[in-house]
Enzyme design. Structure first.
Site, PDB file in Angstrom:
ATOM      1  N   HIS A 120     -21.870 -33.430   5.204  1.00  0.00           N
ATOM      2  CA  HIS A 120     -20.798 -32.520   4.783  1.00  0.00           C
ATOM      3  C   HIS A 120     -21.423 -31.185   4.388  1.00  0.00           C
ATOM      4  O   HIS A 120     -21.789 -30.961   3.236  1.00  0.00           O
ATOM      5  CB  HIS A 120     -20.026 -33.131   3.607  1.00  0.00           C
ATOM      6  CG  HIS A 120     -18.721 -32.458   3.325  1.00  0.00           C
ATOM      7  ND1 HIS A 120     -17.512 -33.108   3.384  1.00  0.00           N
ATOM      8  CD2 HIS A 120     -18.421 -31.178   2.989  1.00  0.00           C
ATOM      9  CE1 HIS A 120     -16.530 -32.280   3.094  1.00  0.00           C
ATOM     10  NE2 HIS A 120     -17.065 -31.096   2.836  1.00  0.00           N
ATOM     11  N   GLY A 133      -9.406 -27.042   4.260  1.00  0.00           N
ATOM     12  CA  GLY A 133      -8.572 -26.009   3.665  1.00  0.00           C
ATOM     13  C   GLY A 133      -7.826 -26.564   2.466  1.00  0.00           C
ATOM     14  O   GLY A 133      -8.186 -27.605   1.914  1.00  0.00           O
ATOM     15  N   GLU A 157     -10.228 -34.449  -3.219  1.00  0.00           N
ATOM     16  CA  GLU A 157     -10.941 -33.380  -3.935  1.00  0.00           C
ATOM     17  C   GLU A 157      -9.938 -32.634  -4.814  1.00  0.00           C
ATOM     18  O   GLU A 157      -9.976 -32.738  -6.037  1.00  0.00           O
ATOM     19  CB  GLU A 157     -11.599 -32.422  -2.941  1.00  0.00           C
ATOM     20  CG  GLU A 157     -12.394 -31.308  -3.601  1.00  0.00           C
ATOM     21  CD  GLU A 157     -12.904 -30.273  -2.610  1.00  0.00           C
ATOM     22  OE1 GLU A 157     -13.801 -29.505  -2.992  1.00  0.00           O
ATOM     23  OE2 GLU A 157     -12.405 -30.199  -1.470  1.00  0.00           O
ATOM     24  N   ASP A 172     -21.999 -29.404   0.811  1.00  0.00           N
ATOM     25  CA  ASP A 172     -20.716 -28.718   0.985  1.00  0.00           C
ATOM     26  C   ASP A 172     -20.943 -27.288   1.468  1.00  0.00           C
ATOM     27  O   ASP A 172     -20.847 -27.004   2.654  1.00  0.00           O
ATOM     28  CB  ASP A 172     -19.887 -28.769  -0.294  1.00  0.00           C
ATOM     29  CG  ASP A 172     -18.405 -28.552  -0.036  1.00  0.00           C
ATOM     30  OD1 ASP A 172     -17.991 -28.576   1.146  1.00  0.00           O
ATOM     31  OD2 ASP A 172     -17.655 -28.377  -1.007  1.00  0.00           O
TER      32      ASP A 172
END
Length: 385
Positions: free
Chosen positions: A30, A191, A221, A320
């Site tokens: 990720h 998004g 999240e 991330d």
């Protein structure tokens, strides 16, 4: 799960030093391409296209990105991407960013990476969707070759992403499938999570499943259990992007003498969804530093990644957005060692879980584990079983 051998004087179970962590082979599943630019590259590309930036030198710009991302909300965090996406609108710019991302990851010890990004966000200067995929792949290929010339082995795949708030999901899914033999390894949606669930365009998940195409979905999240449930049950997600809020379906029951309330000395009662995620070993792509910035966790020491790993969830460790979080895999690992008492065993576990959860074929995963990851740990620890 493979564990490290503590016999014959091995360092397994010990706390690794910073130098040891830096030398370990790493896997990152990720990592956003548009969230990992070098500040100097942002400055140079912005000058070429006349895009105004909030700072004029690399150090100040890097600080601005980190501070702007430290808002405690996902929405504000995502606004920082307006600047990086603005400078990634030509084939040369996309290729450069991809090339540098591969080199930076390889320099950090990463041996396998998946770079996720949204082609639909890079069409402002006339590229087609296919042009963008080809430009990114050209950069990846060049980065891999340059890393090899420096003695570093790395394999990198593209994760093509559709933006949740847009209506191009089917088109982007078809783009991903069309390029499955040309570098694209999976599909994602990203998004603003709240208000834009997988059911927004429910048909694409059947399309992807019918084409035997791997899926990871950002979930758990900014939104909670319903988001995770849709990702796995409707979206057929093989992995969950973040998934940190699965802890909301786990009751940590305290022993009578426990004071801090984190359940560390008690036991856990899993709800039905948490059992499903763990029973099916659906990998969680956890990103501790980013989660602190968006308010999904309060500290590294109390980040759910440690408890979830102890409960045998399929936990992976990720970056991330390396620019916005000023992070790297080495930095994420070091923080967990220093603040959450992770040992070399813990780092091995999440690395092996990530390798076995990678979007490539089983024999390729086996080769990655046997040829790079286990020998890399052997080199610093003496034995792996």
């Amino acid at each position: 799960m493979t564990t490290l051998d503590t016999s014959a004087g091995s360092a397994a179970g010990s706390y690794p030093t910073a130098d040891t962590i830096r030398s370990l082979p790493k896997v990152v599943l990720h990592d956003h391409l548009d969230g990992g630019l070098r500040p100097q590259t942002v400055l140079e590309l912005a000058e070429q296209v006349g895009h105004a930036l909030p700072a004029a030198d690399p150090e100040s710009l890097g600080t601005w990105f980190q501070e702007a991302a430290d808002s405690g909300t996902l929405v504000r965090y995502l606004e920082t991407f307006d600047h990086t996406i603005a400078v990634m609108q030509t084939p040369d710019a996309l290729a450069r960013v991809a090339r540098e991302a591969v080199l930076d990851l390889a320099a950090d010890g990463v041996v396998y990476a998946e770079q996720r990004w949204a082609p639909e966000q890079h069409l402002a200067r006339g590229m087609s969707l296919q042009d963008t995929v080809e430009a990114v792949q050209a950069g990846i290929d060049e980065g891999i070759a340059l890393a090899a010339a420096e003695g570093r082995i790395i394999r990198v795949g593209q994760l093509v992403t559709a933006m949740r708030h847009a209506d191009r999901w089917q088109e982007i899914a078809e783009l991903a499938v069309a390029n499955r033999d040309r570098g694209v390894v999976g599909f994602d949606i990203a998004g603003a999570e709240a208000g834009f669930p997988p059911s927004r365009h429910a048909g694409i998940w059947s399309y992807l499943a019918e084409n035997d195409f791997p899926v990871t979905i950002h979930a758990g999240e900014a939104a909670g259990l319903d988001s995770i449930a849709e990702a796995v049950h409707l979206g057929h997600a093989d992995r969950i992007g973040h998934g940190v809020r699965i802890v909301e379906d786990i009751a940590f029951v305290l022993d009578s003498d426990e004071k801090d309330g984190d359940g560390a000395d008690g036991f856990a009662e899993l709800g039905h969804l948490a059992h499903w995620i763990r029973d099916h070993q659906i990998a969680l792509e956890l990103c501790p530093v980013s989660n602190l910035q968006t308010g999904a966790a309060e500290s590294i020491a109390k980040h759910p990644i440690t408890r979830l790993k102890e409960l045998d969830f399929a936990v992976t460790l990720n970056t991330d957005n390396r620019l916005m979080s000023r992070t790297s895999m080495t930095h994420e690992m070091t923080l967990l060692v220093e603040e959450a008492a992770w040992t070399i065993d813990d780092l091995a576990d999440v690395t092996l879980t990530a390798a076995w959860s990678a979007f490539m074929h089983h024999d390729e995963r086996r080769e990655l584990v046997d040829s790079l990851i286990l020998p890399g740990y052997q080199a610093v620890q003496g034995a792996v079983r």
